[in-house]
Each structure stands twice: as structure tokens, then as C-alpha cells.
Enzyme design. Sequence first.
Site, short mmCIF file in Angstrom:
data_model
loop_
_atom_site.label_atom_id
_atom_site.label_comp_id
_atom_site.label_asym_id
_atom_site.label_seq_id
_atom_site.Cartn_x
_atom_site.Cartn_y
_atom_site.Cartn_z
N TYR A 72 -31.93 84.14 -21.86
CA TYR A 72 -33.07 84.18 -20.94
C TYR A 72 -34.37 84.37 -21.73
CZ TYR A 72 -35.73 85.23 -16.69
OH TYR A 72 -36.62 85.20 -15.67
N PHE A 124 -53.91 60.08 -14.39
CA PHE A 124 -52.61 59.76 -13.79
C PHE A 124 -52.52 60.38 -12.39
CE2 PHE A 124 -47.97 60.60 -13.30
CZ PHE A 124 -47.58 59.28 -13.23
N ASP A 125 -51.70 59.77 -11.51
CA ASP A 125 -51.61 60.22 -10.10
C ASP A 125 -51.40 61.73 -9.96
OD1 ASP A 125 -50.84 57.61 -10.51
OD2 ASP A 125 -49.38 57.57 -8.90
N ASP A 215 -53.58 64.45 -21.96
CA ASP A 215 -52.38 64.23 -21.14
C ASP A 215 -51.54 63.31 -22.01
OD1 ASP A 215 -50.44 63.52 -19.40
OD2 ASP A 215 -51.77 62.81 -17.81
N ALA A 217 -48.23 62.24 -22.41
CA ALA A 217 -46.89 61.70 -22.14
C ALA A 217 -46.46 60.62 -23.14
CB ALA A 217 -46.84 61.15 -20.71
N LYS A 258 -41.12 61.05 -21.15
CA LYS A 258 -41.58 59.81 -21.79
C LYS A 258 -41.32 59.95 -23.30
CE LYS A 258 -43.59 59.62 -17.64
NZ LYS A 258 -44.68 60.46 -17.15
N HIS A 450 -45.60 55.04 0.23
CA HIS A 450 -44.82 54.05 -0.50
C HIS A 450 -43.37 54.44 -0.73
CE1 HIS A 450 -46.64 56.68 -3.50
NE2 HIS A 450 -45.70 56.34 -4.35
C1 PLP Z 1 -45.38 60.88 -16.01
C2 PLP Z 1 -46.73 61.33 -16.28
C3 PLP Z 1 -47.18 62.58 -15.84
C4 PLP Z 1 -46.33 63.50 -14.97
O1 PLP Z 1 -45.17 63.85 -15.61
P1 PLP Z 1 -43.80 64.14 -14.81
O2 PLP Z 1 -42.88 64.51 -15.92
O3 PLP Z 1 -43.42 62.87 -14.13
O4 PLP Z 1 -44.04 65.24 -13.88
C5 PLP Z 1 -48.46 62.95 -16.17
N1 PLP Z 1 -49.26 62.14 -16.87
C6 PLP Z 1 -48.86 60.94 -17.31
C7 PLP Z 1 -49.80 60.09 -18.09
C8 PLP Z 1 -47.59 60.49 -17.02
O5 PLP Z 1 -47.21 59.28 -17.43
#
Ligand code: PLP
Length: 458
Positions: A72, A124-125, A215, A217, A258, A450
Site C-alpha cells: 500500500y 483535448f476534450d 499534456d 500523452a 498512449k 455520441h
Molecule cells: C487520452 C488523452 C487524455 C486523457 O487521458 P485518459 O487516459 O483517456 O483519461 C488527455 N489528453 C490527451 C492529449 C489525450 O490524448
Amino acid sequence: MNLPYAEPYKIKMVESIKKSTVEQRKKWIKEADYNLFNLSSDKVFIDLLTDSGTGAMSDNQWAAMMSGDESYAGSASFLKLKDVVKKITGFSHFLPTHQGRAAENVLFSAIVNEGDFIPGNSHFDTTKGHIEFRKATAVDCTIDEAFDTAAEHPFKGNVDLEKLKKALKENPKEKIPFVILTITCNSSGGQPVSMQNVKEVSELCKSYGIPLYFDSARFAENAYFIKKREKGYEDITIKEIAKELFSYGDGMTMSAKKDGLVNMGGFIALNDEEVYKKATVFNIMYEGFITYGGMNGRDMAALAVGLDEATEFDYLESRIEQVSYLGEKLIELEIPVQHPIGGHAIFIDANKFVPTIPRNEYRAQALAIELYILGGIRGVEIGTVLADRDPFTRKNRYPELELVRLAIPRRTYSQNHMDYIVAVLKNIHDTRDQAKTGYRIIDEAPIMRHFTVKFEKI
Ligand SMILES: *Cc1c(COP(=O)(O)O)cnc(C)c1O
């Protein structure tokens, strides 16, 4: 003869995928109300819905899973991962989270307040969601070229410095907690940001005393594009490029699904001790104790290996060149796709592909359905269905672009699969003039429609 790229791995284990007939798929997609999210995966032959968490782990990652430490507190797998993250990013503080949006939730809980402005390239969304949920505003400062699918530009993820300067000048410093750079820029099609641009954004941020976060990813894919396209980086390793890139910022959020080469996971890494302390509290509340943050010990162990593998040139070459192989084949056949080909996906321009289908009949969705029916290939609509309705007028919002995204999972499909996709698309393209009608919505949720929307064929 020049040697083509070849995968720097061979196959040890295979996963069967099921073929089906056009007749079967016509029936299945109708039963799924023409929503590709409603299909069970055994009804899909090639699944290009997303590249997030859908890749294949290596034998070394699986081996690391077996030695994961599930303590833990003070897990050895945590310490190992923290060490790898420090080596790759240079950031001193580290917090694991269960995925990328969780990292956003934790970090933004610590530093984003109502009324704030967060400039960056196209957010990103989930990033935008976490900003807007806190009644703050995401300010998109991406260069104009990014919005033209035909424009050639090596770094379409770049920030327009004039737009950024304007955003920094017009808002009080206290209202801008940070600037965020998404590398590669997912929302503009997996397009990279140049090192030059990162440097300039960083200098601008410094002159205004505002932190810069990444960000991250697809940071390794971004580093690959820098190596291939930016002068002076030809002979620098991916790991060195990534380290330099991160050195211009103050911290990062990461979706490890990713470029972490794992199926689930994420983290925050940063330098500021105060921000780290604040974020720690939210990490414990939302994710778990700071030495696991929602991840299993074994998953942290696999991620430590994955980050190292994802920042190796040979892996990245096979990854990016596979996506490019598919894109270039489509371009040869004059199938309209976004240029240049991004790092993780192909974006088919449905406005150019099937202009014969009226926009209010969801032409990109219609194209995605056709791709499924004729080939068993699952892509995703990024167009009017995703853009949803205006919250006040309840009218459909028609975005500039109607796209079908084919995201390529990492280390998963072969070149034959790419050729198969090309052939299916060519057949659809050859008969595109006959496509005159699309779909009508018969049921939809008030927001994020969607995922669950139901259609009928017109
Ligand atoms: C996928 C993604 C996220 C969010 O990550 P999750 O692991 O899906 O929660 C944030 N920013 C970018 C650019 C992404 O491609």
C-alpha cells in the site's frame, strides 16, 4: 534500394479476431442502432476506435508485471516508476493516477479556480472538460494552418505566439494558473509541436511569470517528429529530445494509455513543491495513497518498462511509419485525408469524400458505418454527432470539419491489416457518388450524445 522500416519485434502470442460477412454486419449495425460504440468487439474485425489503452505490451512488460510490488505504501514498483519518470522528464515530483483525465482532475483541483483562463494549443476534450467544469475557460491559441486539412505544415500542433501573447496580455496574471501544451496535439489530429515553438512558448510564459505544463500523452511521438523534421535534432536521441522538451516546462500530466504503452494508467510530474503538496491532498482523496494513486503495483512496474520502450527510436519509427504507410496509400488513391499524416491516426475528410450526403444526415457517421459494413472496420465520427447541440438553441452545431478517425493501436496490427483498410476504403471511394442519404437521430442523451445516440437509416 532503400530499406523499408520493419518492426523491431516479433510475435510471441496472438489474439484471434473474427471475420464476418457484409450480411452479418448489416444486421449487427442495425441492431446497434447504427452507433459503432454499441457493437461488441467480437463483431469488429479491425478496431480503430482509439489508440488509447489498446496497444500490445512487450514480454519485458509482462515479466515486470510478475514482480510488481503491491504494498500500500512505499511500493518498490512506485519507486522504480518514479525513477524512470525522473530520468525521462527531469521533473522531481511524481504522483501516479489511474489515467490521464484523473491526472487532470487532481492537478486542476489544486491550481484551477473559477474565472481562470488556460491558454494552449487545442485542448483535448477531457482537459477542456476539467477546465470548464471548474467554470474556467480554455483559450485555443493553435496556429491557423491546423484547421485546414489540406495545408502542409510540419508542426501543425504549434501555438500561434501572437494569439498566446494576446491571451496573456488581456487577462490578469492571477487568472492564468498555467499555459498547457498538448504534445502531440490530439484535437488537431495528432500533430506535433516543434522544439522551437516549445522554447518560444516557454520564454513567453516566463516573461509573464506563468508556469507551462505539458499534456504529454504522446510526448514520445512528438519527439520522433522533432527528430525527423526539425533541423539540428537529426542526431539527437529520442530520450534526449524528450528531456530537452520537458526542461522548458514546469510539469506535465500523462495518459499512460498512449505513450506509456500500458492498457491503463497515468501520472503527474512537476517541479513546484507547493503545487505538489496541494495536488497530493487531491490525489489521496480521488485516486488513492500517493505511492499507488489508483494503479496496481504490477501496472506501475509495466509502465516503468513501457516508458523506456516508447522512447526508443526503432519502436517509434515502426509506430509512426505504420500510420504514415496507411495515410500515404490513401493519398495515392486520392482519398481525402488530413495532411500531413499525424502520429496516431488517419482522419478522413467526409466533407470531401461524401459531399452528396446532406450535412444534417451526418455524413461522417454515414461513412464510418459504411466502413464497418463493408470491412468490419470500426472508426469513430468526429463531426456533427460529436459536436452535439447548442445548449441554448438545441440546434445541431455543425463544426467546420466532418471527420472519420482511424486510430491505430500500438504494436497491434500488421501491414496486411493496413492494406486491407486501404482496399475497403478504395471500394467505398469508387462508388461514393451513389451515396445520397445518411441517417436520422431517433434518440439521444442531453449531453455527450455520441456514446449512446440511436440512428435510423434514411
Ligand atoms: C487520452 C488523452 C487524455 C486523457 O487521458 P485518459 O487516459 O483517456 O483519461 C488527455 N489528453 C490527451 C492529449 C489525450 O490524448
